[in-house]
Design a protein around this motif. Sequence first.
Motif, PDB file in Angstrom:
ATOM      1  N   LYS A   1       0.790  -1.364   0.180  1.00 44.39           N
ATOM      2  CA  LYS A   1       0.257   0.022   0.110  1.00 44.39           C
ATOM      3  C   LYS A   1       1.064   1.407   0.343  1.00 44.39           C
ATOM      4  N   ASP A   2       2.091   1.093   1.013  1.00 48.23           N
ATOM      5  CA  ASP A   2       3.254   2.422   0.746  1.00 48.23           C
ATOM      6  C   ASP A   2       3.384   2.512  -0.334  1.00 48.23           C
ATOM      7  N   VAL A   3       3.853   1.795  -1.332  1.00 46.09           N
ATOM      8  CA  VAL A   3       3.899   1.223  -3.021  1.00 46.09           C
ATOM      9  C   VAL A   3       3.693   2.437  -3.439  1.00 46.09           C
ATOM     10  N   GLU A   4       2.486   1.849  -3.840  1.00 52.09           N
ATOM     11  CA  GLU A   4       1.122   2.290  -4.740  1.00 52.09           C
ATOM     12  C   GLU A   4       0.696   3.741  -4.858  1.00 52.09           C
ATOM     13  N   GLU A   5       0.808   4.049  -2.190  1.00 49.89           N
ATOM     14  CA  GLU A   5       0.922   5.472  -2.054  1.00 49.89           C
ATOM     15  C   GLU A   5       1.809   6.498  -2.665  1.00 49.89           C
ATOM     16  N   GLN A   6       3.238   5.683  -2.923  1.00 55.06           N
ATOM     17  CA  GLN A   6       4.593   6.448  -3.358  1.00 55.06           C
ATOM     18  C   GLN A   6       4.663   6.460  -4.656  1.00 55.06           C
ATOM     19  N   ASN A   7       4.122   5.948  -5.736  1.00 55.36           N
ATOM     20  CA  ASN A   7       3.808   5.816  -7.096  1.00 55.36           C
ATOM     21  C   ASN A   7       3.100   7.063  -7.206  1.00 55.36           C
ATOM     22  N   ALA A   8       1.929   6.715  -6.069  1.00 54.42           N
ATOM     23  CA  ALA A   8       0.900   7.517  -7.302  1.00 54.42           C
ATOM     24  C   ALA A   8       1.236   9.269  -6.919  1.00 54.42           C
ATOM     25  N   ARG A   9       2.306   9.368  -5.639  1.00 55.33           N
ATOM     26  CA  ARG A   9       2.197  11.079  -5.258  1.00 55.33           C
ATOM     27  C   ARG A   9       3.392  11.052  -6.302  1.00 55.33           C
ATOM     28  N   LEU A  10       4.161  10.238  -6.912  1.00 53.09           N
ATOM     29  CA  LEU A  10       5.339  10.488  -7.980  1.00 53.09           C
ATOM     30  C   LEU A  10       5.111  10.364  -9.304  1.00 53.09           C
ATOM     31  N   GLY A  11       4.192  10.320  -9.708  1.00 54.26           N
ATOM     32  CA  GLY A  11       3.347  10.755 -10.649  1.00 54.26           C
ATOM     33  C   GLY A  11       2.490  12.056 -10.956  1.00 54.26           C
ATOM     34  N   ALA A  12       2.075  12.252  -9.845  1.00 53.89           N
ATOM     35  CA  ALA A  12       1.714  13.578  -9.219  1.00 53.89           C
ATOM     36  C   ALA A  12       2.466  14.610  -9.622  1.00 53.89           C
ATOM     37  N   ALA A  13       3.778  14.282  -8.578  1.00 53.94           N
ATOM     38  CA  ALA A  13       4.640  15.185  -8.821  1.00 53.94           C
ATOM     39  C   ALA A  13       5.445  15.595 -10.292  1.00 53.94           C
ATOM     40  N   GLU A  14       5.837  14.265 -10.722  1.00 55.63           N
ATOM     41  CA  GLU A  14       5.589  14.630 -12.330  1.00 55.63           C
ATOM     42  C   GLU A  14       4.901  15.311 -12.766  1.00 55.63           C
ATOM     43  N   THR A  15       3.692  15.148 -13.287  1.00 49.65           N
ATOM     44  CA  THR A  15       2.717  16.139 -13.533  1.00 49.65           C
ATOM     45  C   THR A  15       2.211  17.435 -13.454  1.00 49.65           C
ATOM     46  N   ARG A  16       3.205  17.608 -12.152  1.00 45.00           N
ATOM     47  CA  ARG A  16       2.962  18.516 -11.562  1.00 45.00           C
ATOM     48  C   ARG A  16       4.428  20.253 -11.658  1.00 45.00           C
ATOM     49  N   ILE A  17       5.670  19.261 -12.472  1.00 41.38           N
ATOM     50  CA  ILE A  17       7.073  19.421 -12.405  1.00 41.38           C
ATOM     51  C   ILE A  17       7.027  20.149 -13.685  1.00 41.38           C
ATOM     52  N   THR A  18       6.473  18.705 -14.444  1.00 38.65           N
ATOM     53  CA  THR A  18       6.343  18.546 -16.256  1.00 38.65           C
ATOM     54  C   THR A  18       5.375  20.352 -16.466  1.00 38.65           C
ATOM     55  N   THR A  19       4.302  20.291 -15.910  1.00 41.79           N
ATOM     56  CA  THR A  19       3.422  21.767 -16.219  1.00 41.79           C
ATOM     57  C   THR A  19       3.422  22.866 -15.801  1.00 41.79           C
ATOM     58  N   MET A  20       4.579  22.824 -14.751  1.00 47.79           N
ATOM     59  CA  MET A  20       5.018  24.488 -14.387  1.00 47.79           C
ATOM     60  C   MET A  20       6.229  24.512 -15.239  1.00 47.79           C
ATOM     61  N   ARG A  21       6.775  23.681 -15.810  1.00 49.49           N
ATOM     62  CA  ARG A  21       8.148  23.843 -16.219  1.00 49.49           C
ATOM     63  C   ARG A  21       7.565  24.662 -18.255  1.00 49.49           C
ATOM     64  N   ALA A  22       6.185  23.943 -18.572  1.00 49.78           N
ATOM     65  CA  ALA A  22       5.419  24.542 -19.838  1.00 49.78           C
ATOM     66  C   ALA A  22       5.014  25.606 -19.242  1.00 49.78           C
ATOM     67  N   GLU A  23       4.819  25.868 -18.406  1.00 47.75           N
ATOM     68  CA  GLU A  23       3.894  27.205 -18.262  1.00 47.75           C
ATOM     69  C   GLU A  23       4.944  28.424 -18.181  1.00 47.75           C
ATOM     70  N   LEU A  24       5.860  28.028 -17.625  1.00 46.15           N
ATOM     71  CA  LEU A  24       7.208  28.737 -17.591  1.00 46.15           C
ATOM     72  C   LEU A  24       7.353  29.673 -18.660  1.00 46.15           C
ATOM     73  N   TRP A  25       7.960  28.264 -19.760  1.00 48.01           N
ATOM     74  CA  TRP A  25       8.022  29.013 -21.337  1.00 48.01           C
ATOM     75  C   TRP A  25       7.199  29.662 -21.986  1.00 48.01           C
ATOM     76  N   ALA A  26       5.868  29.498 -21.609  1.00 44.00           N
ATOM     77  CA  ALA A  26       4.402  29.696 -22.543  1.00 44.00           C
ATOM     78  C   ALA A  26       4.354  30.946 -22.877  1.00 44.00           C
ATOM     79  N   PRO A  27       4.081  31.464 -24.182  1.00 41.17           N
ATOM     80  CA  PRO A  27       4.584  32.876 -24.519  1.00 41.17           C
ATOM     81  C   PRO A  27       3.009  33.561 -23.618  1.00 41.17           C
ATOM     82  N   ALA A  28       3.662  35.256 -22.929  1.00 41.86           N
ATOM     83  CA  ALA A  28       2.894  35.613 -22.584  1.00 41.86           C
ATOM     84  C   ALA A  28       1.891  36.311 -23.285  1.00 41.86           C
ATOM     85  N   PRO A  29       0.901  36.831 -22.334  1.00 46.77           N
ATOM     86  CA  PRO A  29      -0.472  37.063 -23.002  1.00 46.77           C
ATOM     87  C   PRO A  29       0.066  38.377 -23.905  1.00 46.77           C
TER      88      PRO A  29
END
Length: 617
Positions: free
Chosen positions: A572-600
Amino acid sequence: MTTTQGDSMDDALGQFQKRQNEVTGALEELSDLARSLGAKSLNERIGRDLVRKLAEDRFHLVVVGEFNHGKSTFVNALLGHAALPVGVTPTTAAIHHLRYADQPEATVVFSNGRRESFPFEQVRRFSVGGDSHPDEVDFLEVGYPAPLLKERILLVDTPGVNDLSLQRADITYSYIPRADAVLFLLDAGQILKESERVFLQDKLLKASRDKIVFVITKWDLLNKDEQGEALGYAKEQLARLIKDPVVFPVSAEESLVRAEKGETGPESSGMPELVTHLTRFLAEERGRILLDNALGEGLNVVKLLQKGIDARARAIAMKSEDLARRIETLTKDLQGQAGTIEQRRVQIKEEVAGIKASARKDLERFVDDVIRQLPNVVDSAKGEDLKQYLPSFLSDTFQRWAEAETKEIATALEALAEKTVALVKDDAHESAKRIAETMGTGEVKRLDVQVDTFRYDMGIAALFTVGIGVMFANVLLGGLLALAAPILALALRGRFEGEYRKKALEQAPEVLRAAAAKVGPKIDEMVDDFAQKLDTWVVTAGEELHREVLEVLKSTEDARKSGLKDEAATKKDVEEQNARLGAAETRITTMRAELWAPAPAKEPDADRVRVADSDLN
């Protein structure tokens, strides 16, 4: 600094601070995951190399200008207080690093690395004519409670001279290329002198074209008609050197007086507009590089954590004896990996030794060649010009050699770094295969964990635009010229009273050899410093995957031995860790894409003065 100027910083730098906090939060989540997995080394690296580095990074803002351009007054206006000495002659004898501190403080850093604190009131000792010894001083570190400095900015105030071509070499070749922004000061009464034009064209624009802000000082000394004429001339002349120059006319004196009196509200000094542009540029342009680098490193950590979670998941189903056996196998494999790492380190030492030996031979040949030329040089110069001509000849000749030599050394070191990175990546792939086989996962894909982080370790903000080779060449050249130039330019002056030619032929070789005696060890020192960074990186990158997987497996084994968790709870711990890691990866990937998105789309900056036909009519 006035309230208006302080307010102008809030928007851009406040947004950057918000982003920086979000990135830090994402990295701390990875750190917590590593800790829960038992990956102690990775957890420490995240805190040491990522979170702390991001917190400590500062924007480097370098001020350059000839003396009597109001440079000290301008710097004081940025600080909002007359903190530094001001005069009509050159005042700054040593480089000043101005950083934020709750109370004014000062430390002198000597060339040998020694630091010595002293009362802030004695800063003027390091002005021209003071009782300090600038030649022995590397730089002056000044802490001051200025709003601008509090916003992650390190302000570098360089010595003002009567000719920028004589500016200290370490400023030109070391400070400026690594700066995030360069403020180039021009005098409203004499805009773009020939010496400034030459300096811009030959030195500054080659390395810093995209980060120069031109500041026309003493703007209040001109009437309205003169201001229009001066601004038009400045734009026209600068446009011949650089496309779309950024120009700000300012009255630093007016801004400083207002700040000292505590006056608030709109002002016409031009300083608030400059600060607004400057802070926006640092936050939006240079700041994104810092944050992108941290996020990229975060994604590399995600890959390592995924390996750790996979290893823990497989370890759960193993019998204790089987788990112990595989840990032992991986431990032995890591010990074998140490031999491979040592082999890489030996290769680095051998190639570096060859680079240093070649540089020494080049230096010896150069000295011998110049000494052979001296009789012709001395004979061809007019007697009355020899005193001035010979030092200039030696300095110019040495500089040309140093520029060529440092490029050659830097190219060789960059090639060594690239080759080493490629070899370590191959080693890591082979390690990944062995780990997969040991853990029973069979053949694996080529290792997707990025190990080519050497550029990051060397300082990504600077390398983003110029690369390792160019950066090292600049730093090395600055170091060599800073050592040799004073010897070559000054040692011969004042010695020729009488038999000029005879003394020149006797003493010039001695001076040249004295300069070479200083330069040779400096080359060794700086090449060794580069090699040490590469060596440290090799050890860290080479062991990383093995160490993290081993720590996770041992953590799982220890927990099993202690009876802390049963298999179901661990799964159960491993499943939770895997889910947290997936969420963290999505968060970081999104933040990085937004960082270089064209400004309005937005209205053009009212504070940024650009060359336009309408401005010149």
